[in-house]
Design a protein around this motif. Structure first.
Motif, PDB file in Angstrom:
ATOM      1  N   ASP A   1       0.846  -1.189   0.000  1.00 40.38           N
ATOM      2  CA  ASP A   1       0.000   0.000   0.000  1.00 40.38           C
ATOM      3  C   ASP A   1       0.885   1.243   0.000  1.00 40.38           C
ATOM      4  O   ASP A   1       1.693   1.443   0.920  1.00 40.38           O
ATOM      5  N   ARG A   2       0.738   2.075  -1.013  1.00 32.42           N
ATOM      6  CA  ARG A   2       1.594   3.261  -1.116  1.00 32.42           C
ATOM      7  C   ARG A   2       1.426   4.181   0.082  1.00 32.42           C
ATOM      8  O   ARG A   2       2.343   4.940   0.419  1.00 32.42           O
ATOM      9  N   ALA A   3       0.276   4.119   0.709  1.00 37.81           N
ATOM     10  CA  ALA A   3       0.050   4.979   1.871  1.00 37.81           C
ATOM     11  C   ALA A   3       0.967   4.611   3.029  1.00 37.81           C
ATOM     12  O   ALA A   3       1.186   5.421   3.940  1.00 37.81           O
ATOM     13  N   LEU A   4       1.519   3.376   2.997  1.00 37.66           N
ATOM     14  CA  LEU A   4       2.410   2.932   4.062  1.00 37.66           C
ATOM     15  C   LEU A   4       3.854   3.366   3.838  1.00 37.66           C
ATOM     16  O   LEU A   4       4.690   3.190   4.724  1.00 37.66           O
ATOM     17  N   LEU A   5       4.134   3.911   2.651  1.00 36.62           N
ATOM     18  CA  LEU A   5       5.512   4.216   2.270  1.00 36.62           C
ATOM     19  C   LEU A   5       5.751   5.715   2.236  1.00 36.62           C
ATOM     20  O   LEU A   5       4.818   6.508   2.030  1.00 36.62           O
ATOM     21  N   PRO A   6       7.007   6.135   2.388  1.00 36.38           N
ATOM     22  CA  PRO A   6       7.335   7.553   2.210  1.00 36.38           C
ATOM     23  C   PRO A   6       6.989   8.020   0.798  1.00 36.38           C
ATOM     24  O   PRO A   6       6.862   7.219  -0.129  1.00 36.38           O
ATOM     25  N   ALA A   7       6.864   9.311   0.638  1.00 41.11           N
ATOM     26  CA  ALA A   7       6.512   9.877  -0.672  1.00 41.11           C
ATOM     27  C   ALA A   7       7.626   9.632  -1.669  1.00 41.11           C
ATOM     28  O   ALA A   7       8.782   9.387  -1.315  1.00 41.11           O
ATOM     29  N   GLY A   8       7.262   9.706  -2.936  1.00 41.70           N
ATOM     30  CA  GLY A   8       8.225   9.533  -4.015  1.00 41.70           C
ATOM     31  C   GLY A   8       7.582   9.851  -5.341  1.00 41.70           C
ATOM     32  O   GLY A   8       6.392  10.195  -5.406  1.00 41.70           O
ATOM     33  N   PRO A   9       8.334   9.766  -6.431  1.00 44.22           N
ATOM     34  CA  PRO A   9       7.790  10.084  -7.749  1.00 44.22           C
ATOM     35  C   PRO A   9       6.576   9.203  -8.085  1.00 44.22           C
ATOM     36  O   PRO A   9       6.511   8.039  -7.685  1.00 44.22           O
TER      37      PRO A   9
ATOM     38  N   THR B   1      12.928   3.566 -12.777  1.00 46.93           N
ATOM     39  CA  THR B   1      14.084   2.666 -12.846  1.00 46.93           C
ATOM     40  C   THR B   1      15.170   3.260 -13.730  1.00 46.93           C
ATOM     41  O   THR B   1      16.361   3.218 -13.392  1.00 46.93           O
ATOM     42  N   ALA B   2      14.769   3.808 -14.874  1.00 48.06           N
ATOM     43  CA  ALA B   2      15.738   4.434 -15.777  1.00 48.06           C
ATOM     44  C   ALA B   2      16.439   5.608 -15.085  1.00 48.06           C
ATOM     45  O   ALA B   2      17.655   5.782 -15.199  1.00 48.06           O
ATOM     46  N   GLY B   3      15.666   6.408 -14.364  1.00 45.63           N
ATOM     47  CA  GLY B   3      16.262   7.529 -13.652  1.00 45.63           C
ATOM     48  C   GLY B   3      17.265   7.080 -12.617  1.00 45.63           C
ATOM     49  O   GLY B   3      18.354   7.637 -12.480  1.00 45.63           O
ATOM     50  N   LEU B   4      16.897   6.020 -11.897  1.00 51.31           N
ATOM     51  CA  LEU B   4      17.763   5.514 -10.830  1.00 51.31           C
ATOM     52  C   LEU B   4      19.040   4.895 -11.382  1.00 51.31           C
ATOM     53  O   LEU B   4      20.133   5.092 -10.842  1.00 51.31           O
ATOM     54  N   LEU B   5      18.927   4.144 -12.476  1.00 47.90           N
ATOM     55  CA  LEU B   5      20.093   3.450 -13.022  1.00 47.90           C
ATOM     56  C   LEU B   5      20.944   4.354 -13.906  1.00 47.90           C
ATOM     57  O   LEU B   5      22.170   4.354 -13.809  1.00 47.90           O
ATOM     58  N   ARG B   6      20.280   5.116 -14.769  1.00 46.06           N
ATOM     59  CA  ARG B   6      21.019   5.832 -15.817  1.00 46.06           C
ATOM     60  C   ARG B   6      21.407   7.254 -15.412  1.00 46.06           C
ATOM     61  O   ARG B   6      22.443   7.750 -15.827  1.00 46.06           O
ATOM     62  N   PHE B   7      20.579   7.889 -14.596  1.00 44.98           N
ATOM     63  CA  PHE B   7      20.811   9.306 -14.273  1.00 44.98           C
ATOM     64  C   PHE B   7      20.939   9.510 -12.769  1.00 44.98           C
ATOM     65  O   PHE B   7      20.480  10.503 -12.212  1.00 44.98           O
ATOM     66  N   ARG B   8      21.576   8.560 -12.122  1.00 46.67           N
ATOM     67  CA  ARG B   8      21.585   8.511 -10.656  1.00 46.67           C
ATOM     68  C   ARG B   8      22.134   9.762 -10.000  1.00 46.67           C
ATOM     69  O   ARG B   8      21.663  10.178  -8.937  1.00 46.67           O
ATOM     70  N   HIS B   9      23.142  10.399 -10.614  1.00 49.08           N
ATOM     71  CA  HIS B   9      23.792  11.526  -9.945  1.00 49.08           C
ATOM     72  C   HIS B   9      22.914  12.776  -9.941  1.00 49.08           C
ATOM     73  O   HIS B   9      23.150  13.680  -9.133  1.00 49.08           O
ATOM     74  N   ARG B  10      21.929  12.825 -10.803  1.00 48.02           N
ATOM     75  CA  ARG B  10      20.936  13.894 -10.735  1.00 48.02           C
ATOM     76  C   ARG B  10      19.667  13.440 -10.026  1.00 48.02           C
ATOM     77  O   ARG B  10      19.016  14.218  -9.345  1.00 48.02           O
ATOM     78  N   PHE B  11      19.326  12.159 -10.208  1.00 49.45           N
ATOM     79  CA  PHE B  11      18.069  11.646  -9.672  1.00 49.45           C
ATOM     80  C   PHE B  11      18.074  11.629  -8.146  1.00 49.45           C
ATOM     81  O   PHE B  11      17.109  12.092  -7.507  1.00 49.45           O
ATOM     82  N   HIS B  12      19.122  11.111  -7.519  1.00 48.58           N
ATOM     83  CA  HIS B  12      19.165  11.040  -6.047  1.00 48.58           C
ATOM     84  C   HIS B  12      19.039  12.434  -5.413  1.00 48.58           C
ATOM     85  O   HIS B  12      18.178  12.620  -4.532  1.00 48.58           O
ATOM     86  N   PRO B  13      19.872  13.425  -5.799  1.00 47.29           N
ATOM     87  CA  PRO B  13      19.746  14.752  -5.182  1.00 47.29           C
ATOM     88  C   PRO B  13      18.389  15.402  -5.462  1.00 47.29           C
ATOM     89  O   PRO B  13      17.831  16.074  -4.582  1.00 47.29           O
ATOM     90  N   TRP B  14      17.868  15.192  -6.689  1.00 46.32           N
ATOM     91  CA  TRP B  14      16.551  15.764  -7.002  1.00 46.32           C
ATOM     92  C   TRP B  14      15.472  15.199  -6.082  1.00 46.32           C
ATOM     93  O   TRP B  14      14.657  15.942  -5.517  1.00 46.32           O
ATOM     94  N   ALA B  15      15.444  13.871  -5.931  1.00 45.29           N
ATOM     95  CA  ALA B  15      14.441  13.243  -5.079  1.00 45.29           C
ATOM     96  C   ALA B  15      14.604  13.683  -3.626  1.00 45.29           C
ATOM     97  O   ALA B  15      13.615  13.894  -2.906  1.00 45.29           O
ATOM     98  N   HIS B  16      15.844  13.840  -3.191  1.00 45.28           N
ATOM     99  CA  HIS B  16      16.088  14.297  -1.830  1.00 45.28           C
ATOM    100  C   HIS B  16      15.555  15.704  -1.622  1.00 45.28           C
ATOM    101  O   HIS B  16      14.903  15.998  -0.605  1.00 45.28           O
ATOM    102  N   ARG B  17      15.810  16.593  -2.582  1.00 40.06           N
ATOM    103  CA  ARG B  17      15.300  17.961  -2.459  1.00 40.06           C
ATOM    104  C   ARG B  17      13.782  17.995  -2.468  1.00 40.06           C
ATOM    105  O   ARG B  17      13.156  18.764  -1.727  1.00 40.06           O
ATOM    106  N   LYS B  18      13.164  17.192  -3.301  1.00 35.73           N
ATOM    107  CA  LYS B  18      11.713  17.247  -3.494  1.00 35.73           C
ATOM    108  C   LYS B  18      10.943  16.536  -2.378  1.00 35.73           C
ATOM    109  O   LYS B  18       9.898  17.016  -1.927  1.00 35.73           O
ATOM    110  N   TYR B  19      11.459  15.393  -1.920  1.00 34.08           N
ATOM    111  CA  TYR B  19      10.679  14.557  -1.006  1.00 34.08           C
ATOM    112  C   TYR B  19      11.275  14.458   0.396  1.00 34.08           C
ATOM    113  O   TYR B  19      10.643  13.879   1.283  1.00 34.08           O
TER     114      TYR B  19
END
Length: 461
Positions: free
Chosen positions: A33-41, A49-67
């Motif tokens: 249940d998504r309601a049980l999990l922290p927020a995310g895209p 998955t593509a963002g996490l694998l291919r663009f990780r150096h931008r994806f991790h900081p972006w997700a951290h700033r946003k969520y």
């Protein structure tokens, strides 16, 4: 040297391993249940998955700033949840957690077709404890002292062949050097004919894109294009490795040899490693200790080559035998330029981390990328500053390139020893100057300098 025809049917062995370890696309969907999990895209799992694998150096900081400090990413196949944690106190909880509940092997399953089911990185529970116990003596302090002279000789020979004044990709040279170290120190291969056969097969195993790894989830892809070529390369690499293992068991000087393969064969245990287990552990050490160390070293050369004051300080350390400074240079390289983006565990039972009650089947882990950039832990985190590691350790659970807890990388000491020896040989011989700008790019599970960390060297002035 035995002929390859005398070895077992490696095509059958490789094919069977690929079938057992692939097929994640058929894995049951983890219904959480998504309601049980922290927020995310909210994007489709494939895009995340593509963002996490291919663009990780931008994806991790972006997700951290946003969520915020904890966020959820959903992965193919099946939209499986991966919850990232970025605070050191959360990292401590994960590393200190019960390994019977927090399974690391399942989190690394994408590597299964290459590494094999007996890989230390893929095992959990009693199997992991047994394998780690058998392998650990090959990387203790006494063993490292045995390896140091060979590493130094290989580094000195490599550096002696550099052409002063001609810019080159330091990543390429560091890859060649760390591969030679792995083949000679870990595999113990000295026959030049066998080395010539192994080098391109090992390089092709390491030099694969994230798409190849992702494709292991869908076995039908192995009949086509780059996936088929990867399988064929694995067949040939396995053929060479099984031949080496077979010959080593009957080597008259086995008891006197100090390489890792020979040490593993000589372990006094009621249940020693068989040929398949040896193969899986050797490939694991190869992938975990080859390009990772090469990338860290190339970034270190590049960063020192950008700052004349740091260059002089590092050359002085090389002259004086100041290993503490050279070690600090290597550690800061791994902090500023993370080679592995995350450390993951899959929950076998519900667990609470950072106040979040997470259900079984959730994968969790610290983001190394974000952890290494937290200004509370590393002031001015974008600045290359080796003195952060001089005379003291960083705050606990903030510098985590080797993971932590019961699953901390077994080769961490070897990697740091190797790095110090290489840096000493380079800076004892040369002035080093960075050429152009560079940034990270993703290759297989690691990150490397996009343009190869180009440098130019000249004799010491």
């Amino acid at each position: 040297m035995a002929t390859l025809e005398e070895t077992p049917d490696t095509r059958a062995l490789t094919g069977a391993r690929m079938r057992r370890m692939s097929g994640l696309g058929k894995a049951p969907r983890v219904e959480v249940d998504r309601a049980l999990l922290p927020a995310g895209p909210s994007w489709p799992a494939l895009l995340q998955t593509a963002g996490l694998l291919r663009f990780r150096h931008r994806f991790h900081p972006w997700a951290h700033r946003k969520y915020g400090d904890v966020f959820t990413v959903r992965l193919v196949p099946g939209g499986r949840p991966l919850v990232f944690f970025t605070r050191p106190e959360h990292t401590k909880e994960i590393f200190a957690a019960d390994p019977e509940v927090f399974h690391a092997g399942k989190g690394n399953s994408i590597l299964g077709p290459i590494m094999g089911e007996h890989s230390l990185l893929l095992q959990d529970g009693a199997d992991h404890k047994r394998a780690r116990k058998l392998i650990m003596p090959a990387f203790n302090g006494h063993a490292l002292r045995d390896y140091r002279d060979l590493v130094t000789d290989l580094a000195r020979d490599e550096v002696a062949h550099w052409r002063p004044g001609v810019p080159f990709r330091s990543l390429d040279r560091m890859n060649a050097l760390t591969l030679e170290v792995i083949l000679r120190v870990v595999f113990g291969v000295t026959d030049e004919a066998r080395l010539r056969e192994l080098r391109p097969r090992v390089t092709a195993t390491v030099d694969i894109s994230p798409g190849i790894l992702l494709g292991w989830g869908y076995p039908w892809l192995q009949r086509f294009g780059p996936w088929r070529r990867t399988v064929e390369n694995q067949v040939e690499l396995d053929r060479l490795m099984y031949a080496e293992i077979r010959e080593r068991r009957s080597a008259p000087d086995l008891a006197e040899r100090t390489d890792v393969l020979s040490r593993l064969m000589l372990v006094d245990d009621q249940d020693p490693l068989d040929d398949t287990e040896l193969r899986d552990q050797l490939v694991t050490l190869l992938l975990a200790g080859h390009e990772t160390t090469a990338s860290a070293l190339s970034w270190a050369l590049y960063e020192i080559g950008r700052d004349p004051a740091l260059l002089r300080r590092t050359q002085q350390a090389a002259d004086d035998g100041d290993d503490a400074w050279l070690d600090a240079v290597l550690k800061e390289s791994m902090r500023l330029h993370p080679i592995i983006p995350m450390v993951v565990r899959t929950l076998m039972k519900p667990a609470t981390i950072g106040g979040w009650d997470l259900p079984a089947g959730t994968t969790v882990g610290p983001s190394i990328i974000v952890s290494h950039q937290r200004s509370e832990s590393f002031p001015d985190p974008e600045v290359f500053r080796p003195e952060r590691f001089l005379g003291h350790n960083p705050p606990p659970n903030t510098w985590i390139p080797f993971g932590g807890g019961a699953r901390r990388c077994i080769g961490a000491g070897f990697a740091q020893m190797e790095g110090v020896q290489v840096l000493r040989e380079v800076f004892a011989a040369y002035d080093v100057h960075a050429v152009g700008a560079d940034g990270p790019k993703v290759r297989n599970i690691t990150s490397v300098p996009r343009d190869g960390a180009r440098i130019r060297v000249s004799p010491r002035s």
